[in-house]
Design an enzyme around this catalytic site. Structure first.
Site, PDB file in Angstrom:
ATOM      1  N   ARG A 175      34.449  84.777 -92.317  1.00  0.00           N
ATOM      2  CA  ARG A 175      33.659  83.705 -91.686  1.00  0.00           C
ATOM      3  C   ARG A 175      33.833  82.371 -92.418  1.00  0.00           C
ATOM      4  O   ARG A 175      33.882  81.306 -91.788  1.00  0.00           O
ATOM      5  CB  ARG A 175      32.188  84.118 -91.666  1.00  0.00           C
ATOM      6  CG  ARG A 175      31.307  83.115 -90.947  1.00  0.00           C
ATOM      7  CD  ARG A 175      29.945  83.709 -90.663  1.00  0.00           C
ATOM      8  NE  ARG A 175      29.142  82.814 -89.843  1.00  0.00           N
ATOM      9  CZ  ARG A 175      27.961  82.324 -90.226  1.00  0.00           C
ATOM     10  NH1 ARG A 175      27.467  82.643 -91.403  1.00  0.00           N
ATOM     11  NH2 ARG A 175      27.294  81.523 -89.427  1.00  0.00           N
TER      12      ARG A 175
ATOM     13  N   HIS B 197      34.757  78.822 -90.679  1.00  0.00           N
ATOM     14  CA  HIS B 197      33.924  77.614 -90.807  1.00  0.00           C
ATOM     15  C   HIS B 197      34.628  76.511 -91.578  1.00  0.00           C
ATOM     16  O   HIS B 197      34.266  75.344 -91.451  1.00  0.00           O
ATOM     17  CB  HIS B 197      32.569  77.967 -91.432  1.00  0.00           C
ATOM     18  CG  HIS B 197      31.608  78.583 -90.464  1.00  0.00           C
ATOM     19  ND1 HIS B 197      30.263  78.338 -90.457  1.00  0.00           N
ATOM     20  CD2 HIS B 197      31.829  79.438 -89.432  1.00  0.00           C
ATOM     21  CE1 HIS B 197      29.680  79.012 -89.473  1.00  0.00           C
ATOM     22  NE2 HIS B 197      30.613  79.695 -88.838  1.00  0.00           N
ATOM     23  N   ASP B 198      35.626  76.862 -92.376  1.00  0.00           N
ATOM     24  CA  ASP B 198      36.456  75.821 -92.994  1.00  0.00           C
ATOM     25  C   ASP B 198      37.357  75.193 -91.931  1.00  0.00           C
ATOM     26  O   ASP B 198      37.380  73.973 -91.743  1.00  0.00           O
ATOM     27  CB  ASP B 198      37.294  76.421 -94.126  1.00  0.00           C
ATOM     28  CG  ASP B 198      38.170  75.360 -94.803  1.00  0.00           C
ATOM     29  OD1 ASP B 198      37.777  74.169 -94.791  1.00  0.00           O
ATOM     30  OD2 ASP B 198      39.238  75.720 -95.334  1.00  0.00           O
TER      31      ASP B 198
ATOM     32  N   SER C  26      37.312  71.897 -97.110  1.00  0.00           N
ATOM     33  CA  SER C  26      36.217  70.908 -97.135  1.00  0.00           C
ATOM     34  C   SER C  26      34.864  71.611 -97.254  1.00  0.00           C
ATOM     35  O   SER C  26      33.922  71.071 -97.838  1.00  0.00           O
ATOM     36  CB  SER C  26      36.255  70.008 -95.894  1.00  0.00           C
ATOM     37  OG  SER C  26      36.181  70.771 -94.712  1.00  0.00           O
TER      38      SER C  26
ATOM     39  N   ASN D 259      25.771  76.228 -91.561  1.00  0.00           N
ATOM     40  CA  ASN D 259      26.256  76.922 -92.768  1.00  0.00           C
ATOM     41  C   ASN D 259      25.142  77.301 -93.733  1.00  0.00           C
ATOM     42  O   ASN D 259      25.228  78.330 -94.408  1.00  0.00           O
ATOM     43  CB  ASN D 259      27.242  76.012 -93.532  1.00  0.00           C
ATOM     44  CG  ASN D 259      28.530  75.775 -92.765  1.00  0.00           C
ATOM     45  OD1 ASN D 259      28.977  76.652 -92.013  1.00  0.00           O
ATOM     46  ND2 ASN D 259      29.135  74.609 -92.928  1.00  0.00           N
TER      47      ASN D 259
ATOM     48  N   PRO E  65      30.347  76.572 -83.517  1.00  0.00           N
ATOM     49  CA  PRO E  65      29.579  77.101 -82.375  1.00  0.00           C
ATOM     50  C   PRO E  65      28.303  77.804 -82.833  1.00  0.00           C
ATOM     51  O   PRO E  65      28.283  78.458 -83.870  1.00  0.00           O
ATOM     52  CB  PRO E  65      30.547  78.101 -81.732  1.00  0.00           C
ATOM     53  CG  PRO E  65      31.503  78.474 -82.811  1.00  0.00           C
ATOM     54  CD  PRO E  65      31.604  77.296 -83.735  1.00  0.00           C
TER      55      PRO E  65
ATOM     56  N   HIS F 249      33.315  89.856 -85.294  1.00  0.00           N
ATOM     57  CA  HIS F 249      31.940  90.364 -85.328  1.00  0.00           C
ATOM     58  C   HIS F 249      31.900  91.893 -85.301  1.00  0.00           C
ATOM     59  O   HIS F 249      30.847  92.478 -85.121  1.00  0.00           O
ATOM     60  CB  HIS F 249      31.111  89.756 -84.188  1.00  0.00           C
ATOM     61  CG  HIS F 249      30.794  88.296 -84.398  1.00  0.00           C
ATOM     62  ND1 HIS F 249      30.081  87.539 -83.506  1.00  0.00           N
ATOM     63  CD2 HIS F 249      31.099  87.456 -85.425  1.00  0.00           C
ATOM     64  CE1 HIS F 249      29.959  86.291 -83.969  1.00  0.00           C
ATOM     65  NE2 HIS F 249      30.577  86.214 -85.120  1.00  0.00           N
ATOM     66  N   THR F 250      33.030  92.529 -85.500  1.00  0.00           N
ATOM     67  CA  THR F 250      33.053  93.959 -85.845  1.00  0.00           C
ATOM     68  C   THR F 250      32.560  94.135 -87.281  1.00  0.00           C
ATOM     69  O   THR F 250      32.295  95.247 -87.723  1.00  0.00           O
ATOM     70  CB  THR F 250      34.485  94.527 -85.710  1.00  0.00           C
ATOM     71  OG1 THR F 250      34.490  95.900 -86.109  1.00  0.00           O
ATOM     72  CG2 THR F 250      35.507  93.809 -86.593  1.00  0.00           C
TER      73      THR F 250
ATOM     74  N   ASP G  43      28.010  94.614 -85.429  1.00  0.00           N
ATOM     75  CA  ASP G  43      28.572  95.773 -84.720  1.00  0.00           C
ATOM     76  C   ASP G  43      27.712  96.981 -85.050  1.00  0.00           C
ATOM     77  O   ASP G  43      27.877  97.598 -86.101  1.00  0.00           O
ATOM     78  CB  ASP G  43      30.028  95.994 -85.171  1.00  0.00           C
ATOM     79  CG  ASP G  43      30.606  97.308 -84.642  1.00  0.00           C
ATOM     80  OD1 ASP G  43      29.925  98.026 -83.880  1.00  0.00           O
ATOM     81  OD2 ASP G  43      31.765  97.617 -85.010  1.00  0.00           O
TER      82      ASP G  43
HETATM   83  C1  HEM Z   1      32.643  82.480 -80.883  1.00  0.00           C
HETATM   84  C2  HEM Z   1      31.792  81.733 -81.535  1.00  0.00           C
HETATM   85  C3  HEM Z   1      31.009  82.242 -82.705  1.00  0.00           C
HETATM   86  C4  HEM Z   1      29.671  82.131 -82.889  1.00  0.00           C
HETATM   87  C5  HEM Z   1      28.687  81.462 -81.957  1.00  0.00           C
HETATM   88  C6  HEM Z   1      29.359  82.783 -84.138  1.00  0.00           C
HETATM   89  C7  HEM Z   1      28.097  82.863 -84.676  1.00  0.00           C
HETATM   90  C8  HEM Z   1      27.769  83.641 -85.767  1.00  0.00           C
HETATM   91  C9  HEM Z   1      26.443  83.807 -86.267  1.00  0.00           C
HETATM   92  C10 HEM Z   1      25.188  83.126 -85.725  1.00  0.00           C
HETATM   93  C11 HEM Z   1      26.503  84.674 -87.302  1.00  0.00           C
HETATM   94  C12 HEM Z   1      25.344  85.203 -88.144  1.00  0.00           C
HETATM   95  C13 HEM Z   1      24.990  84.192 -89.241  1.00  0.00           C
HETATM   96  C14 HEM Z   1      23.701  84.526 -89.909  1.00  0.00           C
HETATM   97  O1  HEM Z   1      22.787  85.032 -89.246  1.00  0.00           O
HETATM   98  O2  HEM Z   1      23.580  84.236 -91.116  1.00  0.00           O
HETATM   99  C15 HEM Z   1      27.888  85.046 -87.463  1.00  0.00           C
HETATM  100  C16 HEM Z   1      28.360  85.929 -88.406  1.00  0.00           C
HETATM  101  C17 HEM Z   1      29.690  86.197 -88.601  1.00  0.00           C
HETATM  102  N1  HEM Z   1      30.742  85.610 -87.948  1.00  0.00           N
HETATM  103 FE1  HEM Z   1      30.622  84.487 -86.289  1.00  0.00          FE
HETATM  104  N2  HEM Z   1      30.511  83.283 -84.671  1.00  0.00           N
HETATM  105  C18 HEM Z   1      31.546  82.962 -83.843  1.00  0.00           C
HETATM  106  C19 HEM Z   1      32.887  83.222 -84.055  1.00  0.00           C
HETATM  107  C20 HEM Z   1      33.374  83.796 -85.198  1.00  0.00           C
HETATM  108  C21 HEM Z   1      34.761  83.796 -85.574  1.00  0.00           C
HETATM  109  C22 HEM Z   1      35.874  83.085 -84.806  1.00  0.00           C
HETATM  110  C23 HEM Z   1      34.842  84.488 -86.739  1.00  0.00           C
HETATM  111  C24 HEM Z   1      36.057  84.783 -87.587  1.00  0.00           C
HETATM  112  C25 HEM Z   1      37.278  84.853 -87.133  1.00  0.00           C
HETATM  113  C26 HEM Z   1      33.509  84.942 -87.079  1.00  0.00           C
HETATM  114  C27 HEM Z   1      33.183  85.748 -88.121  1.00  0.00           C
HETATM  115  C28 HEM Z   1      31.895  86.123 -88.453  1.00  0.00           C
HETATM  116  C29 HEM Z   1      31.586  87.136 -89.434  1.00  0.00           C
HETATM  117  C30 HEM Z   1      32.591  88.013 -90.153  1.00  0.00           C
HETATM  118  C31 HEM Z   1      30.188  87.171 -89.548  1.00  0.00           C
HETATM  119  C32 HEM Z   1      29.371  88.023 -90.519  1.00  0.00           C
HETATM  120  C33 HEM Z   1      29.296  87.262 -91.847  1.00  0.00           C
HETATM  121  C34 HEM Z   1      28.535  87.952 -92.951  1.00  0.00           C
HETATM  122  O3  HEM Z   1      28.033  89.049 -92.784  1.00  0.00           O
HETATM  123  O4  HEM Z   1      28.428  87.313 -94.028  1.00  0.00           O
HETATM  124  N3  HEM Z   1      32.654  84.470 -86.140  1.00  0.00           N
HETATM  125  N4  HEM Z   1      28.637  84.394 -86.533  1.00  0.00           N
END
Ligand code: HEM
Length: 317
Positions: free
Chosen positions: A62, A66-67, A76, A89, A158, A189-190, A236
């Site tokens: 992630r 976000h970078d 950055s 973030n 996003p 998000h797996t 997941d």
């Molecule tokens: C499609 C748009 C996306 C949205 C709206 C989104 C939103 C979010 C949100 C809200 C969280 C939870 C953050 C929290 O509650 O602290 C999250 C977690 C995460 N996102 Fe996304 N995400 C998106 C795309 C992506 C992409 C493109 C990736 C990587 C290629 C990604 C990887 C992750 C990972 C791995 C987590 C878990 C992080 C952790 O457990 O520390 N996401 N995302």
């Protein structure tokens, strides 16, 4: 005289053209001569960090996303107290300390040679592999930014209540990431966890397209009122600890945790891609790998742009 002037001009044109190519291109062999042990050093450190805490693999993936979505993949996000404190973030993105620790190890073997931006990119790939996902070759040679962009962190990352249309438009602005790329990248998000405040509305009646038993099970640790904002649930719910394609089958049974997950399968234009990735781990793996390479190529700084930071959290003094 005229001939030598002409050849001078052609030489100049050639030099300018080569510079343009060099600044536009990354290469997997970028550190082969200048720091041949970089990749192995980074990989070993990522494996150790993920072994110590499996969620760190998710967090590093992630961090790279976000970078890259804020003025390109230029580290950055690592500059202390800037993008890190932007609402998308703050209190949520993790892994800064792991990257800084890796940077210290890499500096010890090759002084001011390997950028923080490349370390973040390699660490994302190594995290996916460490958790059982696909591998890919990472183009390298990104340089680190001289500044951060808080306004763009707020506008371009996003949010969990995004619509399908928001996601498609937002990804298209980033190196033309397509609908298929976006659906594949969402498969990250797996892995990992999300906080109650990011899915509360969805489980308390905000969304019709949620599996009722799933919503009930989430409510136990995410109360409607009285706190619990930071309580975690796996993105997941089926296989939270490994990188696989279960995320897509979850969407097909209305078990997407975030609103922005479930919009991918809701009688819309992404449904067929979701079905394809749910039925074929291989199709998902290869689409994910190629989309990660494309995401890693968003607006890299190369050549003489930016700098190689000595410490990832601040620009060189
Ligand atoms: C499609 C748009 C996306 C949205 C709206 C989104 C939103 C979010 C949100 C809200 C969280 C939870 C953050 C929290 O509650 O602290 C999250 C977690 C995460 N996102 Fe996304 N995400 C998106 C795309 C992506 C992409 C493109 C990736 C990587 C290629 C990604 C990887 C992750 C990972 C791995 C987590 C878990 C992080 C952790 O457990 O520390 N996401 N995302």
């Amino acid at each position: 005289m005229a001939a030598s002037a002409a050849s001078c001009i052609s030489l100049l044109v050639l030099v300018v053209a080569l510079a343009a190519v060099a600044s536009a291109q990354l290469s997997p062999t970028f550190y082969d001569t200048s720091c041949p042990r970089a990749a192995a050093t980074i990989k070993a450190a990522v494996v150790a960090a993920v072994r110590a805490e499996p969620r760190m693999g998710a967090s590093l993936v992630r961090l790279h996303f976000h970078d890259c979505f804020v003025q390109g993949c230029d580290a950055s996000i690592l500059l202390a107290g800037q993008e890190q404190d932007a609402p998308p973030n703050k209190g949520s993105v993790r892994g800064y300390g792991v990257i800084e620790n890796i940077k210290t190890q890499v500096e010890a073997i090759c002084k001011q040679t390997v950028s923080c931006a490349d370390i973040v990119t390699l660490a994302a790939r190594d995290s996916v592999v460490a958790l059982g996902g696909p591998s890919w070759t990472v183009p390298l040679g990104r340089r680190d930014s001289l500044d951060a962009n808080v306004a763009q962190a707020n506008s371009d990352l996003p949010g969990p209540t995004s619509s399908l249309n928001d996601l498609v438009t937002g990804f298209m602005k980033k190196n033309s990431l397509s609908l298929v790329d976006m659906v594949a990248l969402s498969g990250a998000h797996t892995l990992g966890q999300a906080q109650c405040q990011n899915f509360r509305a969805r489980i308390y009646g905000g969304d019709a397209n949620i599996n009722a038993a799933y919503a009930t099970s989430l409510k136990a640790n995410c109360p409607q009122t009285g706190g619990g904002d930071n309580n975690l649930a796996p993105l997941d719910p089926t296989t939270p600890n490994g990188f696989d394609n279960a995320y897509y089958a979850n969407l097909m049974s209305q078990r997407g945790l975030l609103h922005s997950d479930q919009v991918l399968f809701n009688n819309g234009t992404a449904d067929n891609t979701v079905r394809n990735f749910a039925s074929s781990a291989a199709a998902f793996g290869s689409a994910f790998a190629s989309a990660m390479i494309k995401m890693g190529n968003i607006e890299p700084k190369t050549g003489t742009q930016g700098q190689i930071r000595l410490v990832c959290s601040k620009v060189n003094s």
